[in-house]
Design a protein around this motif. Structure first.
Motif, PDB file in Angstrom:
ATOM      1  N   LYS C   6       0.843  -1.191   0.000  1.00 26.60           N
ATOM      2  CA  LYS C   6       0.000   0.000   0.000  1.00 26.60           C
ATOM      3  C   LYS C   6       0.879   1.242   0.000  1.00 26.60           C
ATOM      4  O   LYS C   6       1.525   1.536   0.994  1.00 26.60           O
ATOM      5  N   HIS C   7       0.926   1.937  -1.102  1.00 30.41           N
ATOM      6  CA  HIS C   7       1.694   3.181  -1.250  1.00 30.41           C
ATOM      7  C   HIS C   7       3.107   3.043  -0.709  1.00 30.41           C
ATOM      8  O   HIS C   7       3.570   3.869   0.064  1.00 30.41           O
ATOM      9  N   VAL C   8       3.783   2.011  -1.134  1.00 28.78           N
ATOM     10  CA  VAL C   8       5.129   1.752  -0.608  1.00 28.78           C
ATOM     11  C   VAL C   8       6.179   2.549  -1.385  1.00 28.78           C
ATOM     12  O   VAL C   8       6.211   2.533  -2.613  1.00 28.78           O
ATOM     13  N   HIS C  52      11.727  -6.390   0.091  1.00 29.13           N
ATOM     14  CA  HIS C  52      10.663  -6.002   1.019  1.00 29.13           C
ATOM     15  C   HIS C  52       9.779  -7.186   1.404  1.00 29.13           C
ATOM     16  O   HIS C  52       9.029  -7.113   2.362  1.00 29.13           O
ATOM     17  N   LEU C  53       9.859  -8.254   0.608  1.00 29.44           N
ATOM     18  CA  LEU C  53       8.895  -9.339   0.799  1.00 29.44           C
ATOM     19  C   LEU C  53       9.178 -10.192   2.026  1.00 29.44           C
ATOM     20  O   LEU C  53       8.308 -10.878   2.525  1.00 29.44           O
ATOM     21  N   GLY C  62       4.640   4.112   3.538  1.00 25.75           N
ATOM     22  CA  GLY C  62       3.626   3.142   3.146  1.00 25.75           C
ATOM     23  C   GLY C  62       3.707   1.881   3.997  1.00 25.75           C
ATOM     24  O   GLY C  62       4.481   1.823   4.958  1.00 25.75           O
ATOM     25  N   GLU C  63       2.887   0.879   3.660  1.00 25.37           N
ATOM     26  CA  GLU C  63       2.925  -0.355   4.439  1.00 25.37           C
ATOM     27  C   GLU C  63       2.690  -1.575   3.568  1.00 25.37           C
ATOM     28  O   GLU C  63       2.150  -1.482   2.462  1.00 25.37           O
ATOM     29  N   LEU C  70       1.928  -7.184   9.270  1.00 28.06           N
ATOM     30  CA  LEU C  70       1.945  -5.848   8.685  1.00 28.06           C
ATOM     31  C   LEU C  70       3.342  -5.258   8.868  1.00 28.06           C
ATOM     32  O   LEU C  70       3.894  -5.284   9.963  1.00 28.06           O
ATOM     33  N   ILE C  71       3.922  -4.748   7.770  1.00 27.65           N
ATOM     34  CA  ILE C  71       5.238  -4.115   7.874  1.00 27.65           C
ATOM     35  C   ILE C  71       5.092  -2.634   7.578  1.00 27.65           C
ATOM     36  O   ILE C  71       4.599  -2.240   6.517  1.00 27.65           O
TER      37      ILE C  71
END
Lengths: 276, 264, 283
Positions: C6-8, C52-53, C62-63, C70-71
């Protein structure tokens, strides 16, 4: 007289055995050597350049036998582009790397500057002359390697899986560049590769398997032997694959067609289509 | 980390950048010698002004030089304190056991402080205006006479040049290996010293194996490109001694003269 | 839902003169059980994306939701331990990560790090070695005695031994010969179909995308430029050429015929489809 003549060549290392090999390669040709990993392709290239020594048999390059006395003279006529772009970049920056082979041959500074510029120009890397290798892509590094070879004006260029670590666009660009340079400078190319589509325009194709030559001839001859190619664990060229699939789908008319070139095949199919 | 290995070169076109690395190397060494000519405030002032002028000429921000001094602050402090409390002579202001504060001590410690700072500034000036490769070339050229006593100057120079070229490659590779092992559940920087040392093994072994592979590849490639070792090679990277380098030498000689005159 | 960005955004060396934005406002979903291809040029942000995964990198803005984890930029590294073995990443040139004395020990390395006992880890290692086609007799050998292709399989087994639900493959085929490529791709397909793993593969080869993936995510200079089904992705050759992404060989061939006037019933993406459509036209 053939440019490279190989007679009863054998080379053994651990449980790998190459040969006995007999081969004649002519001047100004594009010779592709294909085969699975471990089939002996790179070993053959290294034997020709005198980087490793054969147990028996002889190789002559341009009339000179590859041995300890002649090896440096022979290497002056052969340039090798290796697989890993990073592990053959010796210089601190692009121009420095191109000059490396010239420095080794004690070319004067004035002449070096001239040849470095010309070679970089020829491979389209002139604007990168001062760049450090860490700032270049794999494809760019391979271009620099080619410039370094052009600078010594060899008669033979060996591509030892030179494209295998590049992306498809990089591969295509590099092969196109070398074809263009070959037309311009008239050297002989020995290309070792896995990418069979890189070989369809060759003058000669040699298929190695477990250290022995299994197939040899012009691409049309070799690639028409689809079953044998597949038995040897190799891919078919795209156009050949298409012909096979057309046949499987009930269109036999093109099965024995000799075209390997995509554009020609497109034209043929279009013509068939229009005649319907 | 790359800063430590690659030096702190900052690109620029100043007159100092353009000087020949040999001139810069010689003058930086020579500077250390003439610093010891200073023995009163006039000489230190002259050298201080001179150093400042050089720094300004390089057109590099003062903050980079301050960064150069920072890691040495501990060393400087200890040296200065030793001078301050252990020098005898002159008026004694304070004494406690072996420690004493004397007028000579105060003046000496100030001088020592100035001396170290000046030397650090000048050597920082060398490294920020000269690439490591230029320094290596300069050293090669200056060490050339050693060939006569069979020192393999050319091989050493090529080795340094190749080592410098592979620093970014190996750093990149190290990072990749670290990532791969972290993805396999290694948590770096956790646990006791023994555990942390053990975590280095999954990094060092692949790094070592890959470096050897690279070295072999490189050796084959160099041989294929006609490298036979030894001094019988021409050099593409040329060094050029310009007027500014000669002027530099003259300025330093004049400076030496000035210091001799002002010396007490 | 397996993965959602989300908006990373991710910026390297933020706040220094070397600041570099590698990911720029990326929002994308990767479904459970999908086989997704991640494409884009060098420097497009692919490798930052995959790091990031499993929390090797955390977004700077973002997250990211991965399963129930949740990161956010504030997430502590300690909280990510669990995620690490749910998402297995096989990095490029994975043969370079081998280091143990024997193949078996190397495969068992990750499960041991995640708290499995010695015997459990070895058991897992044997199972996964078999799964990727490593011969039993190789297990006690040093990994450095193996061929490049075999080493890469050992590395894959080492990741599978963590029993991840999501498998991320970064250019897993570079340098393999055609047979090696085919066999490796067959293993991935099997993991996807039989083990129901979610797979994300980074590749430059559009033929592989056409042959194996169902979804495609494309990045360009840190921005998301496509996230859609394979069919949609390949439906606009013009757009693909513009972004230097290229087409599968068969599609490229079909486009050449299209330029002459052939009408396709959906651009053929592989040679079977190409031949099938051609035959119906020519008959």
């Amino acid at each position: 007289m053939p440019l490279i003549q190989i007679q009863d060549l054998t080379y053994e290392y651990d449980d790998f055995k190459l040969g006995p090999l007999n081969l004649e390669l002519d001047k100004d040709q594009w010779i592709s050597i294909i085969g699975r990993n471990g089939s002996g392709k790179s070993t053959l290239a290294r034997l020709i350049d005198g980087l490793i020594e054969a147990q028996s048999g002889t190789i002559t390059v341009n009339g000179l036998e590859v041995n300890e006395q002649n090896v440096w003279q022979i290497r002056s006529q052969i340039g090798v582009v290796f697989q890993n772009p990073d592990n053959q970049f010796v210089g601190a920056n692009v121009e420095d790397d191109v000059a490396f082979g010239l420095e080794n041959r004690q070319i004067s500074h004035e002449e070096m500057v001239k040849r470095v510029n010309e070679s970089l120009e020829a491979v389209g890397m002139a604007e990168f002359a001062k760049h450090e290798p860490s700032k270049l892509s794999g494809g760019q590094k391979q271009r620099v390697a080619i410039a370094g070879i052009l600078a010594i004006r060899p008669q033979i260029i060996i591509l030892d899986e030179a494209t295998s670590m590049l992306d498809p666009e990089g591969r295509r660009d590099l092969i196109q560049l070398i074809r263009h340079l070959k037309d311009r400078f008239h050297f002989t190319v020995i290309a070792i590769t896995h990418d069979i589509d890189e070989t369809v325009f060759s003058d000669q194709v040699i298929v190695l398997d477990q250290g022995k030559i299994r197939m040899q001839g012009c691409p049309v001859e070799v690639y028409h032997n689809r079953d044998q190619l597949m038995d040897l664990g190799l891919d078919l060229p795209f156009v050949e694959k298409l012909k096979l699939k057309l046949q499987e789908n009930g269109l036999a008319g093109l099965t024995d067609d000799e075209t390997l070139d995509e554009k020609e095949m497109v034209a043929k199919l279009w013509q068939l289509n229009s005649n319907m | 980390m790359s800063n430590i290995i690659l030096g702190r070169y900052i690109d620029g076109g100043s007159i100092i950048h353009r000087m020949d690395s040999r001139a810069k190397l010689i003058l930086s060494l020579y500077f250390i010698v003439i610093v010891f000519l200073c023995n009163n405030w006039q000489t230190y002032a002259l050298l201080g002004i001179f150093t400042l002028a050089c720094v300004l000429l390089s057109k590099i921000k003062m903050s980079f030089f301050i960064k150069g001094v920072r890691p040495l602050i501990g060393l400087i402090l200890i040296t200065v304190l030793l001078q301050l409390f252990f020098t005898s002579g002159g008026t004694v202001y304070w004494q406690w056991g072996p420690f004493k504060l004397t007028s000579f001590g105060i003046i000496n410690s100030i001088y020592i402080f100035c001396r170290i700072v000046l030397i650090v500034l000048m050597s920082t000036l060398l490294t920020v205006t000269t690439t490591p490769l230029e320094i290596a070339d300069g050293l090669e050229s200056l060490m050339a006479p050693l060939r006569k006593i069979k020192v393999p100057v050319d091989e050493i120079a090529l080795m340094i040049s190749i080592a410098l070229r592979f620093v970014p490659t190996l750093m990149d590779e190290t990072q990749k290996i670290i990532n791969a092992q972290r993805a396999r559940g290694v948590n770096f920087g956790e646990g006791n010293l023994f555990k942390q040392a053990k975590m280095l093994i999954p990094i060092l072994i692949p790094l070592f194996v890959n470096s050897i592979k690279r070295a072999e590849d490189l050796a084959v490639a160099m041989e294929a490109r006609g490298y036979q070792g030894g001094p019988n090679r021409t050099k593409y990277r040329q060094q050029h001694w310009h007027l500014v380098d000669t002027v530099g030498i003259v300025v330093f000689l004049a400076l030496t003269g000035g210091l001799m005159l002002l010396r007490g | 839902m397996a993965i959602e960005f989300k908006h990373v955004s991710y910026t390297y060396q933020a706040g220094t003169p070397f600041e570099q934005q590698a990911l720029d406002d990326i929002s994308v979903k990767i479904k459970d059980g999908s086989f997704t291809a991640l494409v884009g040029h060098t420097g497009s942000g692919k490798s930052t994306f995959i790091q990031h995964l499993n929390g090797l990198l955390k977004p700077t803005a973002g997250e990211i939701q991965i399963n129930d984890q949740l990161i956010t930029p504030q997430t502590k590294n300690k909280e990510l331990d669990d995620l690490r073995h749910q998402v297995g990443i096989l990095f490029q040139f994975s043969e370079n990560q081998l280091f143990e004395e024997t193949v078996l020990k190397d495969i068992a390395f990750a499960p041991k790090n995640f708290g499995k006992s010695e015997s459990e880890a070895e058991e897992l290692a044997r199972t996964k070695a078999k799964l990727v086609g490593i011969d039993d007799q190789l297990l006690e050998r040093s990994p450095f005695e193996l061929s490049g292709g075999q080493m890469r399989r050992v590395a894959l087994a080492g990741i599978l031994a963590m029993e991840p639900q999501i498998l991320v493959l970064d250019e897993p085929l570079i340098g393999l010969d055609p047979v090696g490529k085919r066999e490796t791709m067959r293993i991935f397909k099997q993991l996807h179909e039989n083990e129901k793993m979610t797979i994300l593969i980074v590749t430059h080869n559009m033929d592989d995308v056409a042959d194996y993936a169902d979804q495609v995510i494309a990045l360009e200079r840190g921005k998301l430029i496509a996230a859609q089904s394979k069919q949609e992705f390949f439906s606009d050759p013009q757009w693909l050429y513009q972004h230097h992404l290229g087409l599968p060989r068969a599609a490229e061939f079909a486009v050449q015929l299209m330029q002459k006037g052939t009408q396709w019933d959906g651009l053929p993406l592989n040679v079977d489809e190409l031949a099938r459509q051609l035959v119906t036209k020519l008959k």
